[in-house]
Design a protein around this motif. Sequence first.
Motif, PDB file in Angstrom:
ATOM      1  N   SER A 272      -6.426  -2.188   5.312  1.00  0.00           N
ATOM      2  CA  SER A 272      -6.284  -3.207   6.349  1.00  0.00           C
ATOM      3  C   SER A 272      -5.156  -4.174   6.041  1.00  0.00           C
ATOM      4  N   ALA A 273      -5.165  -4.687   4.837  1.00  0.00           N
ATOM      5  CA  ALA A 273      -4.183  -5.721   4.500  1.00  0.00           C
ATOM      6  C   ALA A 273      -2.788  -5.137   4.288  1.00  0.00           C
ATOM      7  N   GLY A 274      -2.735  -3.847   3.957  1.00  0.00           N
ATOM      8  CA  GLY A 274      -1.433  -3.250   3.733  1.00  0.00           C
ATOM      9  C   GLY A 274      -0.942  -3.444   2.315  1.00  0.00           C
ATOM     10  N   ARG A 275      -1.723  -4.181   1.532  1.00  0.00           N
ATOM     11  CA  ARG A 275      -1.362  -4.298   0.114  1.00  0.00           C
ATOM     12  C   ARG A 275      -2.627  -4.245  -0.736  1.00  0.00           C
ATOM     13  N   HIS A 276      -2.440  -3.782  -1.945  1.00  0.00           N
ATOM     14  CA  HIS A 276      -3.589  -3.576  -2.810  1.00  0.00           C
ATOM     15  C   HIS A 276      -4.227  -4.889  -3.256  1.00  0.00           C
ATOM     16  N   GLY A 277      -5.524  -4.840  -3.441  1.00  0.00           N
ATOM     17  CA  GLY A 277      -6.243  -6.052  -3.804  1.00  0.00           C
ATOM     18  C   GLY A 277      -6.504  -6.165  -5.290  1.00  0.00           C
ATOM     19  N   SER A 278      -6.206  -5.133  -6.032  1.00  0.00           N
ATOM     20  CA  SER A 278      -6.474  -5.189  -7.462  1.00  0.00           C
ATOM     21  C   SER A 278      -5.525  -4.288  -8.240  1.00  0.00           C
ATOM     22  N   ASP A 279      -5.416  -4.576  -9.523  1.00  0.00           N
ATOM     23  CA  ASP A 279      -4.651  -3.699 -10.402  1.00  0.00           C
ATOM     24  C   ASP A 279      -5.478  -2.454 -10.680  1.00  0.00           C
ATOM     25  N   VAL A 280      -4.828  -1.321 -10.755  1.00  0.00           N
ATOM     26  CA  VAL A 280      -5.526  -0.107 -11.169  1.00  0.00           C
ATOM     27  C   VAL A 280      -4.823   0.440 -12.407  1.00  0.00           C
ATOM     28  N   VAL A 281      -5.597   0.609 -13.480  1.00  0.00           N
ATOM     29  CA  VAL A 281      -5.050   0.968 -14.783  1.00  0.00           C
ATOM     30  C   VAL A 281      -5.745   2.220 -15.320  1.00  0.00           C
ATOM     31  N   ALA A 282      -4.986   3.103 -15.928  1.00  0.00           N
ATOM     32  CA  ALA A 282      -5.562   4.311 -16.515  1.00  0.00           C
ATOM     33  C   ALA A 282      -6.275   3.985 -17.829  1.00  0.00           C
ATOM     34  N   LEU A 283      -7.494   4.479 -17.969  1.00  0.00           N
ATOM     35  CA  LEU A 283      -8.268   4.254 -19.204  1.00  0.00           C
ATOM     36  C   LEU A 283      -7.875   5.258 -20.276  1.00  0.00           C
ATOM     37  N   SER A 284      -7.406   6.392 -19.814  1.00  0.00           N
ATOM     38  CA  SER A 284      -6.903   7.428 -20.712  1.00  0.00           C
ATOM     39  C   SER A 284      -5.743   8.073 -19.960  1.00  0.00           C
ATOM     40  N   SER A 285      -5.126   9.079 -20.512  1.00  0.00           N
ATOM     41  CA  SER A 285      -4.107   9.757 -19.718  1.00  0.00           C
ATOM     42  C   SER A 285      -4.821  10.337 -18.504  1.00  0.00           C
TER      43      SER A 285
ATOM     44  N   LEU B 201       0.835  -1.203   0.000  1.00  0.00           N
ATOM     45  CA  LEU B 201       0.000   0.000   0.000  1.00  0.00           C
ATOM     46  C   LEU B 201       0.866   1.248   0.000  1.00  0.00           C
ATOM     47  N   ASP B 202       0.759   2.053  -1.044  1.00  0.00           N
ATOM     48  CA  ASP B 202       1.503   3.314  -1.061  1.00  0.00           C
ATOM     49  C   ASP B 202       0.682   4.402  -0.383  1.00  0.00           C
ATOM     50  N   GLY B 203      -0.619   4.332  -0.547  1.00  0.00           N
ATOM     51  CA  GLY B 203      -1.470   5.331   0.074  1.00  0.00           C
ATOM     52  C   GLY B 203      -2.818   5.359  -0.617  1.00  0.00           C
ATOM     53  N   VAL B 204      -3.691   6.191  -0.098  1.00  0.00           N
ATOM     54  CA  VAL B 204      -4.993   6.361  -0.720  1.00  0.00           C
ATOM     55  C   VAL B 204      -4.833   7.326  -1.891  1.00  0.00           C
TER      56      VAL B 204
ATOM     57  N   ILE C 168      -4.441  12.043 -14.213  1.00  0.00           N
ATOM     58  CA  ILE C 168      -3.630  12.647 -13.154  1.00  0.00           C
ATOM     59  C   ILE C 168      -4.204  12.241 -11.812  1.00  0.00           C
ATOM     60  N   VAL C 169      -3.348  11.771 -10.917  1.00  0.00           N
ATOM     61  CA  VAL C 169      -3.816  11.370  -9.597  1.00  0.00           C
ATOM     62  C   VAL C 169      -3.007  12.054  -8.509  1.00  0.00           C
ATOM     63  N   CYS C 170      -3.590  12.054  -7.330  1.00  0.00           N
ATOM     64  CA  CYS C 170      -3.013  12.715  -6.168  1.00  0.00           C
ATOM     65  C   CYS C 170      -2.978  11.669  -5.060  1.00  0.00           C
ATOM     66  N   GLN C 171      -1.793  11.347  -4.553  1.00  0.00           N
ATOM     67  CA  GLN C 171      -1.702  10.261  -3.578  1.00  0.00           C
ATOM     68  C   GLN C 171      -1.420  10.743  -2.164  1.00  0.00           C
ATOM     69  N   PHE C 172      -2.069  10.099  -1.214  1.00  0.00           N
ATOM     70  CA  PHE C 172      -1.885  10.426   0.199  1.00  0.00           C
ATOM     71  C   PHE C 172      -1.243   9.246   0.901  1.00  0.00           C
ATOM     72  N   PRO C 173       0.011   9.369   1.283  1.00  0.00           N
ATOM     73  CA  PRO C 173       0.690   8.257   1.968  1.00  0.00           C
ATOM     74  C   PRO C 173      -0.077   7.864   3.213  1.00  0.00           C
ATOM     75  N   VAL C 174      -0.128   6.572   3.456  1.00  0.00           N
ATOM     76  CA  VAL C 174      -0.935   6.073   4.554  1.00  0.00           C
ATOM     77  C   VAL C 174      -0.402   6.529   5.918  1.00  0.00           C
ATOM     78  N   ASP C 175       0.874   6.782   6.007  1.00  0.00           N
ATOM     79  CA  ASP C 175       1.457   7.222   7.276  1.00  0.00           C
ATOM     80  C   ASP C 175       0.766   8.486   7.760  1.00  0.00           C
ATOM     81  N   GLY C 176       0.584   9.395   6.840  1.00  0.00           N
ATOM     82  CA  GLY C 176      -0.046  10.655   7.186  1.00  0.00           C
ATOM     83  C   GLY C 176      -1.457  10.458   7.700  1.00  0.00           C
TER      84      GLY C 176
END
Lengths: 240, 240
Positions: A99-112, A59-62, A114-122
């Motif tokens: 909960s598990a600390g690792r992702h349960g599925s692949d996430v793929v971009a349908l088009s180009s 898990l990198d973050g939400v 932009i995402v914004c990630q929030f590290p779980v530590d924070g």
Amino acid sequence: MDPASDSCRSGRLCARCVLRPVAGQPGPGGDASCPFAPLAEPLRQLARGERLHAGGDELDGVTLVVEGALKSVCFAPDGEEQVLAFHLPGELLGLDALSAGRHGSDVVALSSAIVCQFPVDGLLSRATPRAVAQGRLLRAIGESAARDRPQVQLLLRRQAAERIALFLDRLLIRMQPPGESLVELTLPMSRDDIARHIGLALETVSRGFTRLQDDGVIRVLGRHIEIRDPDALARLARRS
Amino acid sequence: MDPASDSCRSGRLCARCVLRPVAGQPGPGGDASCPFAPLAEPLRQLARGERLHAGGDELDGVTLVVEGALKSVCFAPDGEEQVLAFHLPGELLGLDALSAGRHGSDVVALSSAIVCQFPVDGLLSRATPRAVAQGRLLRAIGESAARDRPQVQLLLRRQAAERIALFLDRLLIRMQPPGESLVELTLPMSRDDIARHIGLALETVSRGFTRLQDDGVIRVLGRHIEIRDPDALARLARRS
DNA sequence: CGGACCTTTGAGAGCAGTCAATGCTGGTGG
DNA sequence: CCACCAGCATTGACTGCTCTCAAAGGTCCG
């Protein structure tokens, strides 16, 4: 470059953020003052088909979708791809990994995209200045949990026509900015993706679209959809 | 009576609590020292068929199932009941209400049941002594969000036999205490409930059980199920 | 013992899946 | 600018599975 401020520097990007709409927050400074900036990593740009993360990855973050669209997919043991969800601008993804600390599925971009990630530590930090933001986040989490439910409701419909109408009606709602009413839209995903998302064969989805067009409910030109009779669509989605 | 301590007084009830299993916590005092007691209301007892809350009700709080089983249901506009989820001992429910502030579905007891409720105020409070508990709770929330996903995966299977095998296999996993391996179980729900949960006609569910029995995978006596070949069941659930 | 509810089983019809082929669109290179 | 190509979408024919309707058998409770 300052990572924190970069992620929310643009008002355009943050305007539709799910984390933003809270009681009064239009204060001076406008969009530039995103209260979540201190929690965020720099914006990340994805190309069409690029993978944000894979199932099993730590898990990198939400993640918040800022622009474009993505899909969460997993694979049945026979190799069949299942589309668990589509993620549109303003929506959160990655909660299932909290909960598990690792992702349960692949996430793929349908088009180009932009995402914004929030590290779980924070998010888990118990530092007090962030307490308010955490509360807001908790609400957003509930929102995301609530978004899964309609998908189950949709899949419990056994008639293909109902599923397709429901899917379209909900996508419409998710895509239109509050207050506005979309008359036309361009689907970010293929018929195949839709089929794998609503549990039908892609031919059945195609026939469904054609049927809706013949009935005068929508007008179809490939991925471009014009809504000719929104009420009829909503009626089909809710009845029968 | 002190509400707070009452909710977790019994070690038996708290032993399987999803909130409990955290790094090291077996300290002296054992089960009586539930760290969530200060956040909880008194235990609530429900009779079979009794409704914990209805869709649209104001959010009372997040609920933990202590004993028995419940189902979340909603109704399609044509009156058809849809079973969104079953809730077993140790599981959380009501998260989808965290954002909207009101519940999205009816929750009904399948048998007599005992639940433990956590008022939402306590969860959102930024009081520091609760910070640790909040972090743990966040993880539990993610866990719950993750539990919805398999349901979608299940419904994306288009073959009735696969859905039934998957449903049984997962129920088995959810019902068996960690480390143990259940050989038999008594379903807390009717065939009708199962059917409305996995999107099939109840007759199809019944035929599916019969088929699994004929194939020597399970043994069926009404709601009592004996697992004769767990591997075969898992294989059916994961393949084809 | 009676009755309500649940479960099983059967027979037939309709809908969606599969296989197959054609048509369309958008991007690339000549 | 046009030809070509690959990916995507549409349409048709047929098969098979699941739903629906119907009835009988079981089980649990009062």
